[in-house]
Write a protein that holds these residues in place. Sequence first.
Motif, PDB file in Angstrom:
ATOM      1  N   GLY A 471       0.790  -1.235   0.000  1.00 52.85           N
ATOM      2  CA  GLY A 471       0.000   0.000   0.000  1.00 52.85           C
ATOM      3  C   GLY A 471       0.811   1.268   0.000  1.00 52.85           C
ATOM      4  N   ARG A 472       2.099   1.178  -0.317  1.00 51.77           N
ATOM      5  CA  ARG A 472       2.977   2.349  -0.216  1.00 51.77           C
ATOM      6  C   ARG A 472       2.535   3.500  -1.121  1.00 51.77           C
ATOM      7  N   ARG A 473       1.988   3.186  -2.271  1.00 52.22           N
ATOM      8  CA  ARG A 473       1.606   4.246  -3.216  1.00 52.22           C
ATOM      9  C   ARG A 473       0.370   5.030  -2.771  1.00 52.22           C
ATOM     10  N   ALA A 474      -0.270   4.592  -1.676  1.00 49.80           N
ATOM     11  CA  ALA A 474      -1.440   5.316  -1.161  1.00 49.80           C
ATOM     12  C   ALA A 474      -1.074   6.287  -0.045  1.00 49.80           C
ATOM     13  N   GLU A 475       0.198   6.344   0.307  1.00 53.95           N
ATOM     14  CA  GLU A 475       0.615   7.213   1.406  1.00 53.95           C
ATOM     15  C   GLU A 475       0.327   8.682   1.093  1.00 53.95           C
ATOM     16  N   VAL A 476      -0.243   9.383   2.082  1.00 51.18           N
ATOM     17  CA  VAL A 476      -0.502  10.813   1.986  1.00 51.18           C
ATOM     18  C   VAL A 476       0.118  11.456   3.228  1.00 51.18           C
ATOM     19  N   TYR A 479      -1.532  12.288   6.925  1.00 46.00           N
ATOM     20  CA  TYR A 479      -2.825  11.650   7.145  1.00 46.00           C
ATOM     21  C   TYR A 479      -2.715  10.194   7.596  1.00 46.00           C
ATOM     22  N   TYR A 480      -1.480   9.672   7.729  1.00 46.45           N
ATOM     23  CA  TYR A 480      -1.295   8.422   8.457  1.00 46.45           C
ATOM     24  C   TYR A 480      -2.230   7.330   7.925  1.00 46.45           C
ATOM     25  N   VAL A 481      -2.076   7.003   6.634  1.00 46.23           N
ATOM     26  CA  VAL A 481      -3.014   6.126   5.930  1.00 46.23           C
ATOM     27  C   VAL A 481      -2.703   4.658   6.214  1.00 46.23           C
ATOM     28  N   GLY A 482      -3.750   3.860   6.441  1.00 45.58           N
ATOM     29  CA  GLY A 482      -3.623   2.413   6.552  1.00 45.58           C
ATOM     30  C   GLY A 482      -4.263   1.756   5.340  1.00 45.58           C
ATOM     31  N   THR A 483      -3.725   0.596   4.886  1.00 42.91           N
ATOM     32  CA  THR A 483      -4.185   0.035   3.613  1.00 42.91           C
ATOM     33  C   THR A 483      -4.180  -1.481   3.591  1.00 42.91           C
ATOM     34  N   LYS A 484      -4.946  -2.018   2.636  1.00 40.94           N
ATOM     35  CA  LYS A 484      -4.867  -3.440   2.248  1.00 40.94           C
ATOM     36  C   LYS A 484      -5.265  -3.568   0.787  1.00 40.94           C
ATOM     37  N   THR A 485      -4.438  -4.252   0.014  1.00 40.29           N
ATOM     38  CA  THR A 485      -4.695  -4.442  -1.416  1.00 40.29           C
ATOM     39  C   THR A 485      -5.406  -5.760  -1.667  1.00 40.29           C
ATOM     40  N   GLY A 486      -6.019  -5.843  -2.851  1.00 42.96           N
ATOM     41  CA  GLY A 486      -6.656  -7.085  -3.276  1.00 42.96           C
ATOM     42  C   GLY A 486      -6.633  -7.182  -4.789  1.00 42.96           C
ATOM     43  N   LEU A 543      -4.795   5.645  -6.614  1.00 44.50           N
ATOM     44  CA  LEU A 543      -6.163   6.156  -6.743  1.00 44.50           C
ATOM     45  C   LEU A 543      -6.719   6.531  -5.370  1.00 44.50           C
ATOM     46  N   ALA A 544      -6.597   5.622  -4.402  1.00 43.42           N
ATOM     47  CA  ALA A 544      -7.089   5.903  -3.057  1.00 43.42           C
ATOM     48  C   ALA A 544      -6.323   7.059  -2.419  1.00 43.42           C
ATOM     49  N   GLY A 545      -5.004   7.096  -2.645  1.00 43.39           N
ATOM     50  CA  GLY A 545      -4.209   8.191  -2.092  1.00 43.39           C
ATOM     51  C   GLY A 545      -4.642   9.546  -2.615  1.00 43.39           C
ATOM     52  N   ILE A 547      -7.629  10.358  -3.685  1.00 46.45           N
ATOM     53  CA  ILE A 547      -8.935  10.680  -3.091  1.00 46.45           C
ATOM     54  C   ILE A 547      -8.759  11.241  -1.688  1.00 46.45           C
ATOM     55  N   ILE A 548      -7.913  10.589  -0.899  1.00 51.22           N
ATOM     56  CA  ILE A 548      -7.676  11.059   0.472  1.00 51.22           C
ATOM     57  C   ILE A 548      -7.030  12.439   0.468  1.00 51.22           C
ATOM     58  N   ARG A 549      -6.057  12.636  -0.383  1.00 53.80           N
ATOM     59  CA  ARG A 549      -5.355  13.911  -0.459  1.00 53.80           C
ATOM     60  C   ARG A 549      -6.314  15.065  -0.752  1.00 53.80           C
ATOM     61  N   ARG A 550      -7.271  14.847  -1.630  1.00 52.34           N
ATOM     62  CA  ARG A 550      -8.199  15.912  -2.015  1.00 52.34           C
ATOM     63  C   ARG A 550      -9.385  16.043  -1.069  1.00 52.34           C
ATOM     64  N   ALA A 551      -9.851  14.904  -0.524  1.00 52.53           N
ATOM     65  CA  ALA A 551     -11.099  14.925   0.249  1.00 52.53           C
ATOM     66  C   ALA A 551     -10.892  15.183   1.737  1.00 52.53           C
ATOM     67  N   ALA A 552      -9.770  14.737   2.293  1.00 52.14           N
ATOM     68  CA  ALA A 552      -9.573  14.838   3.743  1.00 52.14           C
ATOM     69  C   ALA A 552      -9.725  16.261   4.273  1.00 52.14           C
ATOM     70  N   PRO A 553      -9.137  17.280   3.645  1.00 54.49           N
ATOM     71  CA  PRO A 553      -9.329  18.642   4.165  1.00 54.49           C
ATOM     72  C   PRO A 553     -10.790  19.084   4.151  1.00 54.49           C
ATOM     73  N   LEU A 554     -11.540  18.659   3.128  1.00 51.17           N
ATOM     74  CA  LEU A 554     -12.956  19.030   3.047  1.00 51.17           C
ATOM     75  C   LEU A 554     -13.777  18.339   4.131  1.00 51.17           C
ATOM     76  N   LEU A 555     -13.320  17.183   4.585  1.00 46.26           N
ATOM     77  CA  LEU A 555     -14.035  16.431   5.616  1.00 46.26           C
ATOM     78  C   LEU A 555     -13.628  16.858   7.020  1.00 46.26           C
ATOM     79  N   GLY A 556     -12.751  17.833   7.091  1.00 44.02           N
ATOM     80  CA  GLY A 556     -12.366  18.352   8.400  1.00 44.02           C
ATOM     81  C   GLY A 556     -11.286  17.547   9.098  1.00 44.02           C
ATOM     82  N   VAL A 557     -10.633  16.633   8.383  1.00 51.82           N
ATOM     83  CA  VAL A 557      -9.543  15.855   8.972  1.00 51.82           C
ATOM     84  C   VAL A 557      -8.252  16.651   8.799  1.00 51.82           C
ATOM     85  N   LYS A 558      -7.687  17.073   9.914  1.00 52.78           N
ATOM     86  CA  LYS A 558      -6.496  17.906   9.864  1.00 52.78           C
ATOM     87  C   LYS A 558      -5.239  17.045   9.746  1.00 52.78           C
ATOM     88  N   PRO A 559      -4.317  17.448   8.886  1.00 47.79           N
ATOM     89  CA  PRO A 559      -3.058  16.696   8.785  1.00 47.79           C
ATOM     90  C   PRO A 559      -2.228  16.859  10.046  1.00 47.79           C
TER      91      PRO A 559
END
Length: 573
Positions: A471-476, A479-486, A543-545, A547-559
């Motif tokens: 999941g390294r390519r999803a790091e933002v 925002y301390y991202v956790g991941t699992k691929t499939g 792709l997930a990274g 989304i998180i990068r763009r959406a997290a600030p709008l959702l009020g999640v502070k880095p």
Amino acid sequence: MTLPGLWKMRRAAAVGAGNGGIVVEGSRKAVGGRGQSRVFMAMAVLFGIYAAIGGRLVQLGLAEDEVVNLPESRPTASRPDLVDRNGEVLATDIKTASLFAEPRRIVDVDEAIEKLLTVLPDLEYEQTYRRLSSDAGFVWLRRQLSPRQQSEILALGVPGLGFRTEKRRFYPGGSTVSHVLGLVDVDNKGIAGIEKYVDNQGLADLQALGLAAPGTLEPVQLSLDLRVQYILQDELTQAMERFKAIAAGGVVLNARTGEVVAMVSLPDYDPNNPYNALEKDRLNRMSAGVFEMGSTFKLFTTSMALDSGLVDINDKFDASRPLRMGGFTIRDFHGKGRVLSVPEIFIYSSNIGTAKMADVVGIEGHREFLKRIGLLDRMSTELPEVAHPTEPSTWKKINSVTISFGHGVATTPLQTATAAAAMLNGGKLIPPTFLPRTEEEANAIAEQVISEETSAQVRYLFRYNTEKGSGRRAEVPGYYVGTKTGTAEKVVNGRYSNDTRFNTFIASFPANNPDYIVFVVLDEPKPEKPGTSATSGVTNAPLAGNIIRRAAPLLGVKPDFGHESEALLVSYQ
């Protein structure tokens, strides 16, 4: 003889000489009398004709017009606005004109159709001809015209055509929220999605009773955030084009409340012009499609093993050799060929190690766990379009083994994301909702499916996979991202294909105490360049990274850049 008498005699003689005979005065008077009679007769005939015409006009003027049963504008067709969590309008009613005809008043049917075709080129000629040639007093020709179409038809000047004002549903965002909002029919009745849900909650009854008048219906607020919805759609569209996938989908889920903040399935459709909404590839894959989820299921197998107490996070399993079972051989995609610890099994996505953990729990315990977390039952939510998961009719050991790494059970992406949230939020399974819900309301209906200690261990594994695994390519950063691929192989002609994949990816942020879950899928992605990979870590992780990068600030999640970002295993003992 007097002069007048002489003058008369000379005039008579001249006339007689000219005609070759003698004319006497008495004969001329007889002819003149008959001429006057003819004049009077002609005048009488003309007077009679005009009298008849005048009488008919009076009769027509006094006669009542033929009653035509035109449909009346019905206030019961009104619907409440649908708005997002911030009050942005997602669906609303607007007034529109619908075209009708009175066939008995159409003078020239062919000419009328030819003129209409200049404005409505897709009008079916034969069907329209039959309608206009009938003796009906009223027929619909086209419902819900645009203002421009109405103006152009009026300019045609065709007698016998008219317009009725009706309600039409308008979706300002077009296709952005199409699969969630659903559709209405030409009578403004909900037939899919949240629109149908609203009808089923009592709107249809209010309409039937005439109590749903305009201005009396409060807007229905949804849990969606239109801004995040747009980001999700935009990123999925780009990824789908980049990797030439046949379909894509994603959901952003509040891990604490179960609220669906955004959900997209591609290809989608425009509900303002849903001509292709029923095409097979427009299916709402997120809730109405079931798929084998591949290695993302290892999240549940690992959680099950740890929560059972039969497996410790420090335990190790031999993954040095393939497993042979019932004529099948179980291998690792990128095998390490050695003994692996539980965290290593997770980050290296070992099929062999995962299968051995499932074997420790046993077949009955395995099925019971998946049922406990809602992956074997039909999901309960507001959307009517929800598919039922599939599983083997009889679970054998080979079934348990393959299901442990995501083959053999097919579920919907939305319920997979819901179960994943339960593994990460402290062990609480919360039914997903498209309506606003507080954390207190969520806790009141939540079911504790794993312990808080197990959930903390899973959060550690999730973060560890981002740091060291696939999941390294999803790091933002921040925002301390956790991941699992499939990366699941799809069944083609009854067999699993090595070249046809269904890629899934689960991300959580912040990983140490997740607020949100992001789950994205790509159906049959292709390598971006020849010789490169198209696994989930390559296609879905960035792709997930994004989304998180763009959406997290709008959702009020502070880095947060001030703490150590490495995975930390917390013990509750």
